[in-house]
Write a protein that holds these residues in place. Sequence first.
Motif, PDB file in Angstrom:
ATOM      1  N   SER A 107       0.870  -1.178   0.000  1.00  0.00           N
ATOM      2  CA  SER A 107       0.000   0.000   0.000  1.00  0.00           C
ATOM      3  C   SER A 107       0.905   1.225   0.000  1.00  0.00           C
ATOM      4  O   SER A 107       1.837   1.314   0.809  1.00  0.00           O
ATOM      5  CB  SER A 107      -0.913   0.005   1.225  1.00  0.00           C
ATOM      6  OG  SER A 107      -1.777   1.120   1.199  1.00  0.00           O
ATOM      7  N   HIS A 138      -6.116   3.669  -2.418  1.00  0.00           N
ATOM      8  CA  HIS A 138      -6.284   3.714  -0.959  1.00  0.00           C
ATOM      9  C   HIS A 138      -6.398   5.142  -0.437  1.00  0.00           C
ATOM     10  O   HIS A 138      -6.903   5.349   0.673  1.00  0.00           O
ATOM     11  CB  HIS A 138      -5.106   3.014  -0.264  1.00  0.00           C
ATOM     12  CG  HIS A 138      -5.113   1.533  -0.471  1.00  0.00           C
ATOM     13  ND1 HIS A 138      -4.034   0.707  -0.155  1.00  0.00           N
ATOM     14  CD2 HIS A 138      -6.071   0.700  -0.959  1.00  0.00           C
ATOM     15  CE1 HIS A 138      -4.342  -0.543  -0.445  1.00  0.00           C
ATOM     16  NE2 HIS A 138      -5.561  -0.573  -0.941  1.00  0.00           N
ATOM     17  N   TYR A 147      -7.098   5.704   3.552  1.00  0.00           N
ATOM     18  CA  TYR A 147      -7.828   4.641   4.255  1.00  0.00           C
ATOM     19  C   TYR A 147      -6.963   3.370   4.258  1.00  0.00           C
ATOM     20  O   TYR A 147      -6.560   2.884   3.203  1.00  0.00           O
ATOM     21  CB  TYR A 147      -9.163   4.360   3.578  1.00  0.00           C
ATOM     22  CG  TYR A 147     -10.218   5.404   3.874  1.00  0.00           C
ATOM     23  CD1 TYR A 147     -11.126   5.223   4.913  1.00  0.00           C
ATOM     24  CD2 TYR A 147     -10.302   6.568   3.113  1.00  0.00           C
ATOM     25  CE1 TYR A 147     -12.098   6.178   5.183  1.00  0.00           C
ATOM     26  CE2 TYR A 147     -11.257   7.528   3.385  1.00  0.00           C
ATOM     27  CZ  TYR A 147     -12.159   7.330   4.427  1.00  0.00           C
ATOM     28  OH  TYR A 147     -13.113   8.288   4.703  1.00  0.00           O
ATOM     29  N   CYS A 148      -6.728   2.849   5.439  1.00  0.00           N
ATOM     30  CA  CYS A 148      -5.875   1.669   5.582  1.00  0.00           C
ATOM     31  C   CYS A 148      -6.657   0.410   5.188  1.00  0.00           C
ATOM     32  O   CYS A 148      -7.686   0.093   5.788  1.00  0.00           O
ATOM     33  CB  CYS A 148      -5.367   1.556   7.017  1.00  0.00           C
ATOM     34  SG  CYS A 148      -4.382   0.080   7.320  1.00  0.00           S
ATOM     35  N   SER A 149      -6.150  -0.303   4.206  1.00  0.00           N
ATOM     36  CA  SER A 149      -6.723  -1.588   3.794  1.00  0.00           C
ATOM     37  C   SER A 149      -5.841  -2.763   4.193  1.00  0.00           C
ATOM     38  O   SER A 149      -6.314  -3.891   4.275  1.00  0.00           O
ATOM     39  CB  SER A 149      -6.947  -1.607   2.278  1.00  0.00           C
ATOM     40  OG  SER A 149      -7.890  -0.635   1.896  1.00  0.00           O
ATOM     41  N   PRO A 151      -3.527  -3.691   7.298  1.00  0.00           N
ATOM     42  CA  PRO A 151      -3.022  -3.300   8.626  1.00  0.00           C
ATOM     43  C   PRO A 151      -1.516  -3.504   8.738  1.00  0.00           C
ATOM     44  O   PRO A 151      -0.958  -4.457   8.190  1.00  0.00           O
ATOM     45  CB  PRO A 151      -3.782  -4.230   9.587  1.00  0.00           C
ATOM     46  CG  PRO A 151      -5.003  -4.650   8.834  1.00  0.00           C
ATOM     47  CD  PRO A 151      -4.586  -4.724   7.392  1.00  0.00           C
ATOM     48  N   TYR A 154       3.149   2.013   8.989  1.00  0.00           N
ATOM     49  CA  TYR A 154       3.226   2.907   7.830  1.00  0.00           C
ATOM     50  C   TYR A 154       4.134   4.097   8.139  1.00  0.00           C
ATOM     51  O   TYR A 154       4.226   4.546   9.287  1.00  0.00           O
ATOM     52  CB  TYR A 154       1.844   3.435   7.461  1.00  0.00           C
ATOM     53  CG  TYR A 154       0.957   2.444   6.743  1.00  0.00           C
ATOM     54  CD1 TYR A 154       0.786   2.501   5.365  1.00  0.00           C
ATOM     55  CD2 TYR A 154       0.284   1.449   7.449  1.00  0.00           C
ATOM     56  CE1 TYR A 154      -0.038   1.606   4.710  1.00  0.00           C
ATOM     57  CE2 TYR A 154      -0.542   0.548   6.800  1.00  0.00           C
ATOM     58  CZ  TYR A 154      -0.692   0.630   5.429  1.00  0.00           C
ATOM     59  OH  TYR A 154      -1.502  -0.266   4.785  1.00  0.00           O
ATOM     60  N   HIS A 174      -4.361  10.981  12.862  1.00  0.00           N
ATOM     61  CA  HIS A 174      -4.653   9.546  12.813  1.00  0.00           C
ATOM     62  C   HIS A 174      -6.072   9.375  13.341  1.00  0.00           C
ATOM     63  O   HIS A 174      -6.307   9.529  14.544  1.00  0.00           O
ATOM     64  CB  HIS A 174      -3.651   8.760  13.669  1.00  0.00           C
ATOM     65  CG  HIS A 174      -3.944   7.292  13.723  1.00  0.00           C
ATOM     66  ND1 HIS A 174      -3.416   6.460  14.679  1.00  0.00           N
ATOM     67  CD2 HIS A 174      -4.721   6.485  12.929  1.00  0.00           C
ATOM     68  CE1 HIS A 174      -3.847   5.225  14.498  1.00  0.00           C
ATOM     69  NE2 HIS A 174      -4.643   5.224  13.431  1.00  0.00           N
ATOM     70  N   LEU A 201      -1.256   1.153  11.977  1.00  0.00           N
ATOM     71  CA  LEU A 201      -2.650   1.323  11.587  1.00  0.00           C
ATOM     72  C   LEU A 201      -3.392  -0.009  11.579  1.00  0.00           C
ATOM     73  O   LEU A 201      -2.827  -1.047  11.269  1.00  0.00           O
ATOM     74  CB  LEU A 201      -2.747   1.947  10.190  1.00  0.00           C
ATOM     75  CG  LEU A 201      -2.021   3.276   9.967  1.00  0.00           C
ATOM     76  CD1 LEU A 201      -2.277   3.775   8.555  1.00  0.00           C
ATOM     77  CD2 LEU A 201      -2.433   4.314  11.005  1.00  0.00           C
ATOM     78  N   ARG A 203      -7.179  -1.914  10.248  1.00  0.00           N
ATOM     79  CA  ARG A 203      -8.029  -1.859   9.057  1.00  0.00           C
ATOM     80  C   ARG A 203      -9.043  -0.713   9.175  1.00  0.00           C
ATOM     81  O   ARG A 203      -9.651  -0.512  10.219  1.00  0.00           O
ATOM     82  CB  ARG A 203      -8.747  -3.185   8.855  1.00  0.00           C
ATOM     83  CG  ARG A 203      -9.530  -3.281   7.550  1.00  0.00           C
ATOM     84  CD  ARG A 203     -10.095  -4.667   7.370  1.00  0.00           C
ATOM     85  NE  ARG A 203      -9.036  -5.654   7.234  1.00  0.00           N
ATOM     86  CZ  ARG A 203      -8.404  -5.916   6.103  1.00  0.00           C
ATOM     87  NH1 ARG A 203      -8.713  -5.251   4.993  1.00  0.00           N
ATOM     88  NH2 ARG A 203      -7.450  -6.838   6.055  1.00  0.00           N
ATOM     89  N   ASP A 205      -8.506   2.423   9.358  1.00  0.00           N
ATOM     90  CA  ASP A 205      -8.016   3.653   9.991  1.00  0.00           C
ATOM     91  C   ASP A 205      -7.751   4.701   8.916  1.00  0.00           C
ATOM     92  O   ASP A 205      -7.477   4.369   7.754  1.00  0.00           O
ATOM     93  CB  ASP A 205      -6.732   3.383  10.772  1.00  0.00           C
ATOM     94  CG  ASP A 205      -7.001   2.732  12.120  1.00  0.00           C
ATOM     95  OD1 ASP A 205      -8.191   2.516  12.453  1.00  0.00           O
ATOM     96  OD2 ASP A 205      -6.025   2.431  12.841  1.00  0.00           O
ATOM     97  N   LEU A 235       3.384   1.447   3.162  1.00  0.00           N
ATOM     98  CA  LEU A 235       3.427   0.350   4.122  1.00  0.00           C
ATOM     99  C   LEU A 235       4.861  -0.123   4.322  1.00  0.00           C
ATOM    100  O   LEU A 235       5.559  -0.432   3.364  1.00  0.00           O
ATOM    101  CB  LEU A 235       2.573  -0.813   3.637  1.00  0.00           C
ATOM    102  CG  LEU A 235       2.583  -2.097   4.457  1.00  0.00           C
ATOM    103  CD1 LEU A 235       1.978  -1.869   5.833  1.00  0.00           C
ATOM    104  CD2 LEU A 235       1.830  -3.208   3.727  1.00  0.00           C
TER     105      LEU A 235
END
Length: 241
Positions: A107, A138, A147-149, A151, A154, A174, A201, A203, A205, A235
């Motif tokens: 990501s 994302h 948007y965190c897809s 986890p 990062y 955050h 992060l 999912r 977040d 990521l």
Amino acid sequence: MSGLLLAVVLLLPLGGAAPPRLCRRCCDHVGQSEGPTVRSGTPHQMPEIRTYINMTILKGDKGDRGDRGTPGKAGQDGPPGARGPIGYKGSKGQAGVPGEACKIRYSAFSVGRRKALHSTDYYQALVFDTVFVNLEEHFNMFEGKFYCSVPGAYYFNLNVHTWNFKETYLHLMHNEQNKAVVYAQPSDRSIMQSQAIMLLLGRDDTVWVRLYKRERENAVYSDDVDVYITFSGFLVKPTAE
């Protein structure tokens, strides 16, 4: 007739009757006195007679099998036996179902803004208009939020350019919590300001940039030719699920 009488006369012992000779076994002691055996007056005993019954003659028919008894306690394990010979090689099995290809989890995004912005409210999200990298979409360009897809951990970096004689005050957010700040006091010289942070992060977040207005005017500078404002993140290591 005269010959028969002569044979009878020869069989008769001469003189008086000779005394009987005592028989002796070879195992008798030499010192044992010889003499006639004195017989006791005990009468001769008859042998004991015992009755013997042959049970095989009285054996009847085989009876029914009885009930199974209670199992006894298990005995101790015996010593291991010798290793047996190697068996024959089995036949080749059928091929299994093909597995899924290795999934690479990643990501990353990098966006910029070409327009200057004056904050008109106490809290205002910084929205971007230029996309450099936005893998899997994302980063939401309309909301200005990542948007965190996937986890994990990062890394984020924010660069802004201040405006002359105006305060620059931004928060790196955050979700709804400010995690880092970018600040510059009003000055007659504009400068570049930078901030970087690493966040863990979960999912769904979100990470975004917020302008914070106080008594002074808050602003960031940019123009249509060059990009002075950039926001990037990627990521570093996914969290094991």
